[in-house]
Design a protein around this motif. Structure first.
Motif, short mmCIF file in Angstrom:
data_model
loop_
_atom_site.label_atom_id
_atom_site.label_comp_id
_atom_site.label_asym_id
_atom_site.label_seq_id
_atom_site.Cartn_x
_atom_site.Cartn_y
_atom_site.Cartn_z
N HIS A 223 116.04 4.58 62.44
CA HIS A 223 115.24 4.88 61.25
C HIS A 223 113.89 5.49 61.63
CE1 HIS A 223 118.14 2.68 58.80
NE2 HIS A 223 118.07 1.70 59.68
N PRO A 224 113.89 6.60 62.38
CA PRO A 224 112.62 7.17 62.84
C PRO A 224 111.89 7.91 61.72
CG PRO A 224 114.43 8.57 63.50
CD PRO A 224 115.05 7.38 62.82
N ASP A 225 110.61 8.19 61.98
CA ASP A 225 109.83 9.00 61.05
C ASP A 225 110.21 10.47 61.15
OD1 ASP A 225 108.43 6.67 60.34
OD2 ASP A 225 107.02 6.95 62.00
N MET A 226 110.49 10.92 62.36
CA MET A 226 110.90 12.30 62.60
C MET A 226 112.00 12.31 63.66
SD MET A 226 107.39 14.52 62.79
CE MET A 226 106.18 14.51 61.48
N VAL A 227 112.87 13.30 63.57
CA VAL A 227 113.92 13.44 64.58
C VAL A 227 114.26 14.92 64.72
CG1 VAL A 227 115.77 13.09 62.90
CG2 VAL A 227 116.20 12.65 65.32
N ALA A 228 114.55 15.33 65.94
CA ALA A 228 114.98 16.70 66.21
C ALA A 228 116.11 16.64 67.24
CB ALA A 228 113.83 17.55 66.75
N THR A 229 117.10 17.51 67.07
CA THR A 229 118.25 17.52 67.98
C THR A 229 118.53 18.95 68.43
OG1 THR A 229 119.74 17.66 66.07
CG2 THR A 229 119.34 15.47 67.00
N TYR A 230 119.22 19.05 69.55
CA TYR A 230 119.55 20.37 70.11
C TYR A 230 120.78 20.23 71.00
CZ TYR A 230 119.23 24.62 72.92
OH TYR A 230 119.51 25.81 73.56
N GLU A 231 121.67 21.21 70.90
CA GLU A 231 122.85 21.27 71.77
C GLU A 231 122.81 22.58 72.55
OE1 GLU A 231 127.68 21.83 71.44
OE2 GLU A 231 126.68 20.52 69.98
N GLY A 232 122.75 22.48 73.86
CA GLY A 232 122.68 23.67 74.69
C GLY A 232 124.02 24.36 74.84
N SER A 233 123.98 25.56 75.34
CA SER A 233 125.21 26.31 75.61
C SER A 233 125.84 25.81 76.91
CB SER A 233 124.90 27.80 75.71
OG SER A 233 123.92 28.04 76.72
N PRO A 234 127.12 26.06 77.12
CA PRO A 234 127.77 25.58 78.35
C PRO A 234 127.17 26.23 79.60
CG PRO A 234 129.40 26.18 76.69
CD PRO A 234 128.08 26.67 76.19
N HIS A 235 126.97 25.41 80.62
CA HIS A 235 126.55 25.88 81.94
C HIS A 235 127.54 25.36 82.98
CE1 HIS A 235 122.65 27.48 80.61
NE2 HIS A 235 122.62 26.46 79.78
N VAL A 236 127.35 25.78 84.21
CA VAL A 236 128.34 25.47 85.25
C VAL A 236 127.64 24.91 86.48
CG1 VAL A 236 130.16 26.41 86.73
CG2 VAL A 236 129.87 27.30 84.42
N PHE A 237 128.25 23.88 87.04
CA PHE A 237 127.81 23.32 88.32
C PHE A 237 129.04 23.11 89.20
CE2 PHE A 237 127.41 19.30 90.75
CZ PHE A 237 126.56 19.77 91.74
N GLU A 238 129.08 23.84 90.31
CA GLU A 238 130.19 23.77 91.27
C GLU A 238 131.54 23.95 90.58
OE1 GLU A 238 129.91 20.19 93.52
OE2 GLU A 238 128.19 20.89 94.70
N GLY A 239 131.60 24.90 89.66
CA GLY A 239 132.85 25.21 89.00
C GLY A 239 133.19 24.33 87.82
N HIS A 240 132.38 23.33 87.54
CA HIS A 240 132.64 22.42 86.42
C HIS A 240 131.68 22.74 85.28
CE1 HIS A 240 135.45 19.70 88.49
NE2 HIS A 240 134.71 19.92 89.56
N PRO A 241 132.19 23.02 84.08
CA PRO A 241 131.29 23.28 82.96
C PRO A 241 130.63 21.99 82.48
CG PRO A 241 133.56 23.24 82.20
CD PRO A 241 133.61 23.09 83.70
N PHE A 242 129.43 22.13 81.94
CA PHE A 242 128.75 20.98 81.35
C PHE A 242 127.88 21.45 80.19
CE2 PHE A 242 125.67 22.49 84.45
CZ PHE A 242 124.45 22.34 83.80
N ILE A 243 127.68 20.55 79.24
CA ILE A 243 126.84 20.80 78.07
C ILE A 243 125.84 19.66 77.97
CG2 ILE A 243 126.79 20.92 75.54
CD1 ILE A 243 129.50 22.23 75.61
N VAL A 244 124.59 20.01 77.69
CA VAL A 244 123.53 19.02 77.53
C VAL A 244 123.14 18.97 76.05
CG1 VAL A 244 121.18 18.35 78.12
CG2 VAL A 244 122.68 19.31 79.87
N GLU A 245 123.20 17.79 75.48
CA GLU A 245 122.72 17.55 74.11
C GLU A 245 121.49 16.66 74.19
OE1 GLU A 245 126.49 17.02 71.37
OE2 GLU A 245 126.66 15.78 73.16
N ALA A 246 120.54 16.92 73.32
CA ALA A 246 119.31 16.14 73.35
C ALA A 246 118.84 15.84 71.93
CB ALA A 246 118.21 16.87 74.13
#
Length: 472
Positions: A223-246
């Motif tokens: 129940h915060p006063d403010m909230v913001a979210t973001y989902e990044g585009s896919p990136h790659v590390f050693e051939g494995h894709p990953f997505i960061v959400e914040a």
């Protein structure tokens, strides 16, 4: 993991109920797992009546543990699970020897929107090791080398496979039997996979929670006063894709002052060894919170970061944190947090400006009685001192003085006019700010919320930025 812990602590199997929409039966399964062979043992698998037309999936697990010592961690884990999976309902029961110490906690479902279903994919060439290549060769149904490269790996077309085979050396041909490869030849293939350049894998094989679910989960639990979210585009590390959400939240219940970090890996909360994690270090050391008008020590800041990947690069045997030495992941985590901070900054600025307008309006309103009284006293003195035969002021001012003399203008009249002027100035300033922020006075889209009945009577309520039409 829950099944393994249940097997190791109590030895009891788990019960699974599942049902589809419109079905008049439920599927019930009771099973446990052979930890050494990693295969399931199904004790019961049957259909049961579904008179209530229930649909969904339910899993019941019984785990033994030290409740007194780890109570806070267990509740924290369940709460973070409720944040990252708001589409699921969690019911936790602790059964004690004494009834008064029993604990029941329910985390309600907030939405029916599920994360996208991941698409099955093959291995990326740069992500495989020598043992995996040998296993793929042993299990493949392809006959020759070029077919093996094309169909067992992603991002290798026929022409690309031809070029790779040409670079492997004279001992390799496109039509050679893949099962006949020697150990040295397999090592050569692995070396070439490490040296060659391949297109990055897509993120279709990943299943992130999504901004919508992450935002709902944060709002539902904190129940915060403010909230913001973001989902990044896919990136790659050693051939494995990953997505960061914040997600970043300000305020809320059960949140301490300062930075509170909540970490997730493939939608699983990480509770231990937080200090060495890339998410914690990025939030604590690499973000200039003051530049986003956020007080790092005084504000209640919640930092939620979820990393989704086909291979989470855990550090340590406990798999409880992600190392800070991977540049690709550290950069993506920082960028995701910064995007959330940018969103919050605009909200904070708007809130501060609204607060300043309210404060300015409050101050002006406070002085209206004194100002109107002083103005009226001055006007009365001028009326008493002026000569009606020799007008000294312009026609407009003479008319005002006449109205003061006839008591058409009184102190009450001045007070009302000043209050109206303050209100009008406040509305104009709000409109000016809304226009600068990209909100025009004209409605962008006409939206109606109709009554259930076919009644067409309605009332329009006008505000500076929209018109609300209520149907009777």
């Amino acid at each position: 993991m829950a099944l393994i812990w249940s097997k190791m602590s109590t030895g009891l199997p788990i019960d699974i109920y599942s049902g589809m929409k419109g079905q008049n039966y439920l599927s019930f399964c009771r099973l446990d797992i052979d930890i050494h062979k990693n295969i399931p043992h199904v004790h019961v698998h049957e259909k049961r009546d579904n008179n209530d037309k229930w649909n969904g999936a339910e899993i019941q697990v019984t785990i033994e543990g030290n409740w007194t010592t780890y109570r806070s961690k267990i509740i924290q884990y369940m709460r973070q699970m409720a944040v990252i999976t708001p589409y699921a309902q969690f019911l936790f029961r602790y059964v004690s020897a004494t009834v008064d110490k029993n604990v029941t906690i329910r985390f309600a479902r907030r939405t029916d929107v599920m994360p996208p279903v991941p698409i099955e994919t093959n291995y990326h060439p740069s992500a495989v090791d020598l043992l995996l290549i040998k296993r793929l060769i042993a299990e493949t149904s392809k006959q020759n080398l070029i077919q093996f490269l094309q169909h067992e790996f992603v991002n290798i077309s026929k022409s690309h496979a031809d070029r790779l085979i040409g670079e492997m050396g004279p001992d390799f041909t496109p039509k050679m039997a893949v099962k006949s490869l020697s150990s040295q030849q397999i090592v050569r293939i692995h070396q070439l996979f490490r040296q060659a350049k391949f297109d990055d894998p897509s993120g279709d094989c990943l299943s992130p929670a999504g901004e919508y679910n992450l935002r709902l989960g944060i709002i539902k639990e904190l129940h915060p006063d403010m909230v913001a979210t973001y989902e990044g585009s896919p990136h790659v590390f050693e051939g494995h894709p990953f997505i960061v959400e914040a997600g970043i939240s300000l305020g809320g219940k059960d949140v301490k002052q300062g930075i509170n970090v909540f970490r997730f890996a493939n939608r699983i909360p990480l509770l231990f060894e937080q200090g060495a994690d890339v998410i914690t270090r990025t939030a604590m050391k690499r973000i200039n919170w003051n530049s986003y008008k956020i007080n790092q020590t005084q504000d209640k800041i919640g930092v939620f970061v979820s990393i989704v990947s086909t291979k989470i690069p855990f550090k340590g045997t406990g798999k409880e944190y992600i190392g800070d030495d991977i540049t690709e992941i550290a950069t993506s985590v920082k960028a995701a947090i910064q995007q959330c901070c940018v969103q919050l900054k605009s909200k904070i600025v708007r809130k501060q400006q609204a607060r300043e307008r309210q404060e300015r309006k409050r101050n002006l309103t406070k002085y209206i009685p004194d100002a109107s009284r002083a103005i009226y006293e001055v006007l009365k003195d001028i009326v008493q001192l002026r000569s009606p035969k020799k007008p000294r002021y312009g026609d407009v001012y003479e008319e005002i003085l006449d109205r003061v003399s006839s008591r058409e203008i009184t102190e009450t009249t001045l007070r009302e006019k000043l209050a109206q002027h303050v209100e009008q100035v406040d509305i104009e300033m709000a409109l000016e700010y809304a226009t600068q922020s990209g909100i025009t006075q004209e409605a962008r889209e006409t939206t109606y919320i109709r009554a259930l009945e076919g009644v067409q009577n309605f009332y329009d309520f006008h505000s500076p930025v929209c018109v609300i039409r209520l149907f009777q």
